[in-house]
Design a protein around this motif. Sequence first.
Motif, PDB file in Angstrom:
ATOM      1  N   ASN A 264       0.868  -1.166   0.215  1.00  0.00           N
ATOM      2  CA  ASN A 264      -0.019  -0.132  -0.021  1.00  0.00           C
ATOM      3  C   ASN A 264       0.982   1.115  -0.143  1.00  0.00           C
ATOM      4  O   ASN A 264       0.673   2.204  -0.638  1.00  0.00           O
ATOM      5  CB  ASN A 264      -1.024  -0.113   1.245  1.00  0.00           C
ATOM      6  N   ALA A 267       2.387   1.751  -3.320  1.00  0.00           N
ATOM      7  CA  ALA A 267       1.293   2.417  -3.932  1.00  0.00           C
ATOM      8  C   ALA A 267       1.396   3.873  -4.064  1.00  0.00           C
ATOM      9  O   ALA A 267       1.106   4.612  -4.986  1.00  0.00           O
ATOM     10  CB  ALA A 267       0.028   1.543  -4.115  1.00  0.00           C
ATOM     11  N   TYR A 296      -5.367   6.198  -5.357  1.00  0.00           N
ATOM     12  CA  TYR A 296      -4.807   5.600  -4.251  1.00  0.00           C
ATOM     13  C   TYR A 296      -5.794   4.922  -3.517  1.00  0.00           C
ATOM     14  O   TYR A 296      -5.709   3.833  -2.888  1.00  0.00           O
ATOM     15  CB  TYR A 296      -3.907   6.542  -3.427  1.00  0.00           C
ATOM     16  N   PHE A 299      -7.119   1.700  -5.081  1.00  0.00           N
ATOM     17  CA  PHE A 299      -6.154   0.645  -4.656  1.00  0.00           C
ATOM     18  C   PHE A 299      -6.153   0.170  -3.433  1.00  0.00           C
ATOM     19  O   PHE A 299      -6.365  -0.947  -3.124  1.00  0.00           O
ATOM     20  CB  PHE A 299      -4.799   1.129  -4.908  1.00  0.00           C
ATOM     21  N   SER A 300      -6.475   0.953  -2.565  1.00  0.00           N
ATOM     22  CA  SER A 300      -6.660   0.616  -1.035  1.00  0.00           C
ATOM     23  C   SER A 300      -7.796  -0.280  -0.637  1.00  0.00           C
ATOM     24  O   SER A 300      -7.926  -1.245  -0.029  1.00  0.00           O
ATOM     25  CB  SER A 300      -6.583   1.859   0.103  1.00  0.00           C
ATOM     26  N   GLN A 303      -7.562  -3.857  -2.136  1.00  0.00           N
ATOM     27  CA  GLN A 303      -6.633  -4.598  -1.367  1.00  0.00           C
ATOM     28  C   GLN A 303      -7.478  -5.087   0.113  1.00  0.00           C
ATOM     29  O   GLN A 303      -7.589  -6.277   0.152  1.00  0.00           O
ATOM     30  CB  GLN A 303      -5.547  -3.830  -0.536  1.00  0.00           C
ATOM     31  N   TRP A 317     -12.627  -7.754  -9.466  1.00  0.00           N
ATOM     32  CA  TRP A 317     -11.295  -7.298  -9.414  1.00  0.00           C
ATOM     33  C   TRP A 317     -10.391  -8.263  -9.610  1.00  0.00           C
ATOM     34  O   TRP A 317      -9.254  -7.846 -10.021  1.00  0.00           O
ATOM     35  CB  TRP A 317     -10.796  -6.478  -8.070  1.00  0.00           C
TER      36      TRP A 317
END
Length: 539
Positions: A264, A267, A296, A299-300, A303, A317
Amino acid sequence: MATIVEGVAPAARPAPRIGAYAWYALFVLVLVYIVNFIDRQILSILVGDIKRDLSVTDAQIGFLYGTAFAVFYALFGIPLGRLADSWYRGRLMAMGLALWSSMTALSGFANSFGMLAAARIGVGIGEASASPAAYSMISDSFPKERRATALSIYSSGLYIGGALSLPIGGLVVARWNAAYPDAAAAPLGLAGWQAAFLAVGLPGLLLALWVLTLREPRRGASDGLPQPVVRPNAWRDFGRELIAILPPLTLINVARIPGALPRNLIALAVVAAIGFAFYRLTGDGPQWLAYGIGAYAIFSWVQSLKYRDPPTYALIWGSPVVVVLAVAFGSISFVTYATSFWVPFYVEEHFYGGGAAPGRYIAGLTAKAEVGLIIGTTAAISAAIGVILGGYISDLWRQRSPNGRLYINMLSATLTIPLVAFLLVTDSLAAFYWVNPIAHLIASAWVGAAVATLQDLVLPRMRATAGATYILGTTMIGLALGPYFAGKMSVLTGSLATGIAALYAMPVLTLIGLAIGARHLHRLEETKVERARAAGEPI
């Protein structure tokens, strides 16, 4: 499980019966989407007035319409979409409608770029509740064989609302400015563009009460996979979704996931570096700060989704083809959002010499009011026909080929190019007004087919999340970048026509993405249950 062979129609079966209430609920949802896009798109017809009063550039206008709205619309669409998958969808939509209507009305009191940007952010957060919940309700009310048609009827609200915002905004501004030439002497000291925001924002509060009366369809019933409407701990899970996507709370969330924090932070560093590079290149700090935060945060959240809900991650995803399709659909909206936003202002300036000039076809109207009325009404009719017709044809085409819906997307993305090229080179206003509705009809045909494609690739409990993923593509790629890109190119070249024309390099990437999707679409739909089961889904 039955296999569909390319070019061969599946065995005939009786058409599923659709109850009258499903059509009634669809009508109400269309009204919500109309109001949604009136409030979102009205900024288009107010560009000239806002630029004058707030002293902003085309790039800043593109930011207000696109990025300021889109990033927060996309980010809140994810947790709100997840909430719609586990709570009452009608109630959630009514709450969002009340919020965005209030924020639209508050836009009427903005007297600076910052205040208007803050109000647009609020509109984006409220509107994020609507479509994921609506996609889910419609998919649970209509069988797969009619789903693209129903979703296209809903999506017609996008074009009807966006088009109606033009005559509404133009007429309110013209009448207000005629009645109060000096804004300081007007009620509350409002200029015409501020009065337009109030005029379209307040009625949404009444519509929210109507939405509260809608009955919830049974989740999954239309697909033979019935599930509860409300799942336990829905709001607690919504809070977790917010923490998973809102920086800097994202760091707290990923720290709880084994091995996720280092990736993370990497990224975050990459996004920050890219955002800073674009800032140095363009000088537009707010644009790239907001976009970087959005990238960002997404992306988080992905995850977190992989850790908390492996089946949903696996079907959306975790499937590269689904991600490619979401990006491809977003690339179409990159063009359509920007074109529909900038064209009215282009016509005002290119053919009339400004919005305050007299109209050329309708006596007593200013150029702004005439452009809004003609483009708005013709686009509303043609685009609504286009999106519904596109969905209907895509349903028929899908019965002959699993890729039928993607073929509609391909045609919509390419056939508009020569039409828009003509619009940008003609010096005949009459010819422009005749060809523009045809361009809108074709450009709108893809939407229902795109939404239905993603809905068919997930389980019923994942539909609103799939809808939120579709919205991520259309907002983060389309709305957040398209209008800004055209505005920036206009600033750099001194020509808005060049800015609009530059958008049409994108369809090449669109076709590549859709072609990749077409190679794998049938397999993904046929194996979705077993792939979800392999990821831990208890079915």
